[in-house]
Design a protein around this motif. Structure first.
Motif, PDB file in Angstrom:
ATOM      1  N   GLN A   1      26.111 129.130 -23.302  1.00  0.00           N
ATOM      2  CA  GLN A   1      26.012 127.966 -22.426  1.00  0.00           C
ATOM      3  C   GLN A   1      25.310 128.291 -21.116  1.00  0.00           C
ATOM      4  O   GLN A   1      25.558 129.309 -20.492  1.00  0.00           O
ATOM      5  CB  GLN A   1      27.420 127.448 -22.121  1.00  0.00           C
ATOM      6  CG  GLN A   1      27.543 125.954 -22.366  1.00  0.00           C
ATOM      7  CD  GLN A   1      28.868 125.419 -21.888  1.00  0.00           C
ATOM      8  OE1 GLN A   1      29.638 126.130 -21.240  1.00  0.00           O
ATOM      9  NE2 GLN A   1      29.134 124.159 -22.187  1.00  0.00           N
TER      10      GLN A   1
ATOM     11  N   PHE B   1      26.391 114.292 -16.692  1.00  0.00           N
ATOM     12  CA  PHE B   1      26.772 113.773 -18.009  1.00  0.00           C
ATOM     13  C   PHE B   1      25.762 114.191 -19.073  1.00  0.00           C
ATOM     14  O   PHE B   1      26.125 114.669 -20.150  1.00  0.00           O
ATOM     15  CB  PHE B   1      26.879 112.241 -17.952  1.00  0.00           C
ATOM     16  CG  PHE B   1      27.209 111.626 -19.274  1.00  0.00           C
ATOM     17  CD1 PHE B   1      28.508 111.699 -19.779  1.00  0.00           C
ATOM     18  CD2 PHE B   1      26.230 110.988 -20.021  1.00  0.00           C
ATOM     19  CE1 PHE B   1      28.812 111.144 -21.008  1.00  0.00           C
ATOM     20  CE2 PHE B   1      26.526 110.431 -21.258  1.00  0.00           C
ATOM     21  CZ  PHE B   1      27.824 110.506 -21.749  1.00  0.00           C
ATOM     22  N   ALA B   2      24.481 114.034 -18.747  1.00  0.00           N
ATOM     23  CA  ALA B   2      23.424 114.391 -19.700  1.00  0.00           C
ATOM     24  C   ALA B   2      23.450 115.883 -20.017  1.00  0.00           C
ATOM     25  O   ALA B   2      23.235 116.305 -21.161  1.00  0.00           O
ATOM     26  CB  ALA B   2      22.063 113.994 -19.146  1.00  0.00           C
TER      27      ALA B   2
ATOM     28  N   ARG C   1      26.069 117.946 -19.920  1.00  0.00           N
ATOM     29  CA  ARG C   1      27.211 118.261 -20.793  1.00  0.00           C
ATOM     30  C   ARG C   1      26.899 117.892 -22.233  1.00  0.00           C
ATOM     31  O   ARG C   1      27.252 118.611 -23.157  1.00  0.00           O
ATOM     32  CB  ARG C   1      28.449 117.502 -20.324  1.00  0.00           C
ATOM     33  CG  ARG C   1      29.151 118.197 -19.197  1.00  0.00           C
ATOM     34  CD  ARG C   1      30.625 117.898 -19.133  1.00  0.00           C
ATOM     35  NE  ARG C   1      31.106 118.256 -17.779  1.00  0.00           N
ATOM     36  CZ  ARG C   1      30.989 117.458 -16.736  1.00  0.00           C
ATOM     37  NH1 ARG C   1      30.446 116.260 -16.874  1.00  0.00           N
ATOM     38  NH2 ARG C   1      31.431 117.848 -15.559  1.00  0.00           N
ATOM     39  N   LYS C   2      26.247 116.770 -22.382  1.00  0.00           N
ATOM     40  CA  LYS C   2      25.909 116.296 -23.735  1.00  0.00           C
ATOM     41  C   LYS C   2      24.966 117.285 -24.443  1.00  0.00           C
ATOM     42  O   LYS C   2      24.974 117.400 -25.660  1.00  0.00           O
ATOM     43  CB  LYS C   2      25.240 114.911 -23.632  1.00  0.00           C
ATOM     44  CG  LYS C   2      25.677 113.954 -24.735  1.00  0.00           C
ATOM     45  CD  LYS C   2      25.201 112.551 -24.448  1.00  0.00           C
ATOM     46  CE  LYS C   2      24.049 112.153 -25.334  1.00  0.00           C
ATOM     47  NZ  LYS C   2      23.558 110.809 -25.022  1.00  0.00           N
ATOM     48  N   SER C   3      24.145 117.983 -23.647  1.00  0.00           N
ATOM     49  CA  SER C   3      23.204 118.939 -24.222  1.00  0.00           C
ATOM     50  C   SER C   3      23.745 120.363 -24.172  1.00  0.00           C
ATOM     51  O   SER C   3      22.984 121.330 -24.193  1.00  0.00           O
ATOM     52  CB  SER C   3      21.870 118.866 -23.476  1.00  0.00           C
ATOM     53  OG  SER C   3      21.346 117.561 -23.566  1.00  0.00           O
ATOM     54  N   ASP C   4      25.073 120.459 -24.073  1.00  0.00           N
ATOM     55  CA  ASP C   4      25.730 121.759 -24.106  1.00  0.00           C
ATOM     56  C   ASP C   4      25.320 122.661 -22.938  1.00  0.00           C
ATOM     57  O   ASP C   4      25.086 123.856 -23.113  1.00  0.00           O
ATOM     58  CB  ASP C   4      25.439 122.462 -25.451  1.00  0.00           C
ATOM     59  CG  ASP C   4      26.420 123.620 -25.655  1.00  0.00           C
ATOM     60  OD1 ASP C   4      27.572 123.495 -25.238  1.00  0.00           O
ATOM     61  OD2 ASP C   4      25.995 124.643 -26.212  1.00  0.00           O
TER      62      ASP C   4
ATOM     63  N   GLU D   1      26.316 123.513 -18.682  1.00  0.00           N
ATOM     64  CA  GLU D   1      27.423 123.335 -17.749  1.00  0.00           C
ATOM     65  C   GLU D   1      26.893 122.942 -16.372  1.00  0.00           C
ATOM     66  O   GLU D   1      26.224 123.727 -15.719  1.00  0.00           O
ATOM     67  CB  GLU D   1      28.227 124.645 -17.657  1.00  0.00           C
ATOM     68  CG  GLU D   1      29.544 124.483 -16.918  1.00  0.00           C
ATOM     69  CD  GLU D   1      30.209 125.836 -16.710  1.00  0.00           C
ATOM     70  OE1 GLU D   1      30.033 126.716 -17.582  1.00  0.00           O
ATOM     71  OE2 GLU D   1      30.863 126.010 -15.665  1.00  0.00           O
TER      72      GLU D   1
ATOM     73  N   THR E   1      16.896 110.704 -18.453  1.00  0.00           N
ATOM     74  CA  THR E   1      17.621 111.964 -18.662  1.00  0.00           C
ATOM     75  C   THR E   1      16.972 112.764 -19.784  1.00  0.00           C
ATOM     76  O   THR E   1      16.969 113.990 -19.762  1.00  0.00           O
ATOM     77  CB  THR E   1      19.093 111.695 -19.007  1.00  0.00           C
ATOM     78  OG1 THR E   1      19.147 110.789 -20.101  1.00  0.00           O
ATOM     79  CG2 THR E   1      19.831 111.113 -17.827  1.00  0.00           C
ATOM     80  N   ARG E   2      16.412 112.054 -20.748  1.00  0.00           N
ATOM     81  CA  ARG E   2      15.782 112.747 -21.861  1.00  0.00           C
ATOM     82  C   ARG E   2      14.625 113.622 -21.369  1.00  0.00           C
ATOM     83  O   ARG E   2      14.469 114.759 -21.778  1.00  0.00           O
ATOM     84  CB  ARG E   2      15.278 111.730 -22.893  1.00  0.00           C
ATOM     85  CG  ARG E   2      14.870 112.370 -24.190  1.00  0.00           C
ATOM     86  CD  ARG E   2      14.458 111.336 -25.213  1.00  0.00           C
ATOM     87  NE  ARG E   2      15.520 110.360 -25.458  1.00  0.00           N
ATOM     88  CZ  ARG E   2      15.373 109.328 -26.294  1.00  0.00           C
ATOM     89  NH1 ARG E   2      14.230 109.139 -26.911  1.00  0.00           N
ATOM     90  NH2 ARG E   2      16.365 108.495 -26.478  1.00  0.00           N
TER      91      ARG E   2
ATOM     92  N   ILE F   1      16.000 116.646 -19.436  1.00  0.00           N
ATOM     93  CA  ILE F   1      16.531 117.680 -20.334  1.00  0.00           C
ATOM     94  C   ILE F   1      15.387 118.447 -20.989  1.00  0.00           C
ATOM     95  O   ILE F   1      15.432 119.677 -21.121  1.00  0.00           O
ATOM     96  CB  ILE F   1      17.437 117.045 -21.416  1.00  0.00           C
ATOM     97  CG1 ILE F   1      18.668 116.397 -20.753  1.00  0.00           C
ATOM     98  CG2 ILE F   1      17.868 118.078 -22.436  1.00  0.00           C
ATOM     99  CD1 ILE F   1      19.642 117.350 -20.155  1.00  0.00           C
TER     100      ILE F   1
END
Lengths: 229, 229
Positions: free
Chosen positions: B2, B20-21, B23-26, B28, B109-110, B113
DNA sequence: GGTTTTGGTTACGGTTGCGTGACAACCATC
DNA sequence: GATGGTTGTCACGCAACCGTAACCAAAACC
């Protein structure tokens, strides 16, 4: 020697960012916002490398790449295409048009510079005169001749084109299909094994100078011209 | 493994959205509202990447970036700047300060990321040129070659594909079935034990350089390429 | 300690990919 | 239309490579 890089991109912020990064890496940026400007710029000064956005107003970057490849002035100038995510499927079309590399947006300038250097390194020994020297072999573009030391190597047309492609794209593996695209041209259909035969013939013509080892076979992948070991 | 991402941004809604985004993508998230908080957070735990707003209360994001670059602890941590539209002229200053990438607000967010992943990939030996260096081993995609220092490792086609997959997916365990999918391709059927044999062969070709330990067996699960001891 | 499960190692038959030589078609030049 | 050179294709053979099975070693389980 300072390299001139032409960037063809309609988004001004990207142009500025890239131009700055280029200057910082001791390269001279040239800018164009569309295909027409690009052609004017090229006519004025032939760059050492062209960065080409896939999407351009008017003419697509791909189409421009094809045209540049047909012009004798720019036929040998390496091209790096800038593509947005998701346009990756069209790589094949790009290869046919003679594109040397791709950089997918978003890219950082650091990444872009790394790629540019890699492509320029590949055509190492090219001082702009069209003469490339690699691994003891010298190919003279304008004179259409190949030399080893003082000797002149007798070489046929296809062998010459093949060797020239290899020497402008050294240290990189090309499949038979890619070689057919680049050396024979995408329009004609010939068997893939034909490449093998011409590789063999090229090796044979280099044998008297013990330089046949420059062309290496990568089993299952293709062939590679390498001046290292 | 992580990744920890520090976001320095005074607007709480953006902070939350990004957290939030992440966390969703693993990944921290760590958060800070201004330069002071950011420096405290960095002192406590060094993040793997820093997201920095251009406009911060007190000290500008740019100035903070410069300071972080001077600290030995954070000199190597990649930085992505968040800028509002219209601030584009200052990209140059950011690049000089050692910023790795920019994201212009408003951003999805995409996209964010995607940029984060691209920058992280780069900090792991992948500069985008297709050459990856890990654990003393260097794999050159375009040249289809594997190096240890100045040596070239002789390697077969399947071994090469296997090693390439491992080096682009290091530090993660893959089952035999997954390796068959990725390296052999989903269409052909081969026994799972075949993977064992190729792992063995790969280890054997790396043995002369004492690098066979890079490929580890995870009993009951599969295999893993790891550069960490 | 014995049994079972899991992975390591080896050997071998079969396949594939590549090098090579031969040849017919084509082209240019005389 | 004859000659020499060049090109694309094919067939053959070899060497490298691959997948499988069988056997051995090491954990894990009871």
């Amino acid at each position: 020697m300072q390299k001139r890089i032409l960037i063809v991109e309609d988004e001004s912020s990207i142009r500025d960012m890239v131009a700055f990064a280029l200057r910082k890496s001791d390269m001279e940026p040239m800018a164009a916002a569309d295909a027409r400007e690009a052609q004017l710029a090229v006519a004025a000064t032939v760059p050492d490398l062209i960065l080409l956005d896939w999407m351009l107003p008017g003419m697509s970057g791909l189409e421009l790449a094809r045209r540049l490849r047909r012009e004798t002035l720019t036929a040998e100038v390496p091209i790096i295409m800038l593509t947005a995510r998701g346009e990756e499927m069209d790589r094949v079309a790009g290869l046919e048009a003679g594109v040397d590399d791709y950089v997918v947006k978003p890219f950082s300038t650091r990444e872009l510079i790394a790629r540019i250097k890699a492509v320029l390194r590949r055509s190492h020994g090219d001082d702009g005169s069209g003469v490339i020297e690699l691994g003891g072999l010298k190919i003279d573009g304008p004179a259409h001749r190949v030399h080893v030391g003082a000797d002149t190597v007798p070489i046929g047309p296809t062998e010459y084109r093949l060797l020239h492609f290899f020497m402008t794209h050294a240290e990189r593996v090309y499949s038979r299909a890619q070689l057919l695209d680049h050396v024979w041209g995408g329009s004609v259909y010939v068997e893939e094994r034909t490449v093998d035969v011409h590789i063999r013939r090229l090796r044979q013509t280099l044998q008297p100078w013990k330089l046949d080892g420059l062309i290496q076979t990568v089993r299952g992948a293709g062939y590679r011209f390498s001046a290292n070991v």
